[in-house]
Scaffold this motif. Structure first.
Motif, mmCIF file in Angstrom:
data_model
loop_
_atom_site.group_PDB
_atom_site.id
_atom_site.type_symbol
_atom_site.label_atom_id
_atom_site.label_comp_id
_atom_site.label_asym_id
_atom_site.label_seq_id
_atom_site.Cartn_x
_atom_site.Cartn_y
_atom_site.Cartn_z
ATOM 1 N N ASP A 7 0.861 -1.187 0.000
ATOM 2 C CA ASP A 7 0.000 0.000 0.000
ATOM 3 C C ASP A 7 0.896 1.235 0.000
ATOM 4 O O ASP A 7 1.798 1.337 0.828
ATOM 5 C CB ASP A 7 -0.888 -0.014 1.246
ATOM 6 N N ASP A 12 -6.603 6.819 3.175
ATOM 7 C CA ASP A 12 -7.721 6.466 2.302
ATOM 8 C C ASP A 12 -8.621 5.398 2.919
ATOM 9 O O ASP A 12 -9.577 4.950 2.303
ATOM 10 C CB ASP A 12 -7.231 6.007 0.927
ATOM 11 N N ASN A 14 -7.827 2.344 3.555
ATOM 12 C CA ASN A 14 -7.474 1.005 3.067
ATOM 13 C C ASN A 14 -6.002 0.762 3.346
ATOM 14 O O ASN A 14 -5.168 1.615 3.097
ATOM 15 C CB ASN A 14 -7.713 0.895 1.559
ATOM 16 N N HIS A 93 -8.091 0.194 -7.281
ATOM 17 C CA HIS A 93 -7.020 -0.270 -6.408
ATOM 18 C C HIS A 93 -5.736 0.559 -6.485
ATOM 19 O O HIS A 93 -5.123 0.794 -5.450
ATOM 20 C CB HIS A 93 -6.747 -1.747 -6.674
ATOM 21 N N ARG A 97 -6.921 3.423 -3.808
ATOM 22 C CA ARG A 97 -6.374 2.771 -2.610
ATOM 23 C C ARG A 97 -4.846 2.806 -2.525
ATOM 24 O O ARG A 97 -4.281 2.596 -1.458
ATOM 25 C CB ARG A 97 -6.814 1.306 -2.544
#
Length: 135
Positions: A7, A12, A14, A93, A97
């Protein structure tokens, strides 16, 4: 299916990337990676064969997300399947994310037979309605 292992976007909701601390952040863990058969994707693995086996959650946190469509070339799901791939992999994604980095030895996104064997995956299926007007 796509699978990510890092990540890189803070704040965010997430994963665990935090302000000024994203060097080794993890995505939201939604699966266990069982193994990667590198013969299924030699272009990503850069070897012609071999396995990576991850017993007892040794792979760390990973997030996988699949996409589905009807296997009928005349269906709207089939015709717009590239839109679903773009939405899942890039927009939802990566952009929203901040998920990056593939599972070692596997592609980040590919057909299911080239991807790692996982315990589960999220999945997105499109519901499309087309309208036409003739003038």
């Amino acid at each position: 299916m796509c699978c990510w292992s890092q990540d890189r976007q803070a704040n965010d909701g997430n994963g665990n990337c935090a302000d000024n601390d994203c060097a080794d952040a993890d995505p939201a863990d939604n699966t266990d990676i069982c193994y990667v058969d590198m013969a299924n994707s030699p272009g990503s693995a850069h070897v012609s064969g071999g396995f990576s086996i991850f017993p007892a959650e040794t792979e760390g946190k990973a997030h996988c997300h699949g996409f589905a469509w009807i296997d009928d070339p005349t269906s709207t799901d089939y015709r717009y399947r590239g839109n679903n791939l773009f939405y899942v992999s890039y927009y939802d994604h990566l952009f929203k994310r901040g998920y990056v980095r593939e599972i070692p030895g596997a592609p980040m996104c590919a057909c299911i037979e080239q991807m790692p064997v996982v315990s589960r995956s999220d999945c997105t299926e499109m519901k499309i309605t087309e309208t036409y007007s003739f003038k």
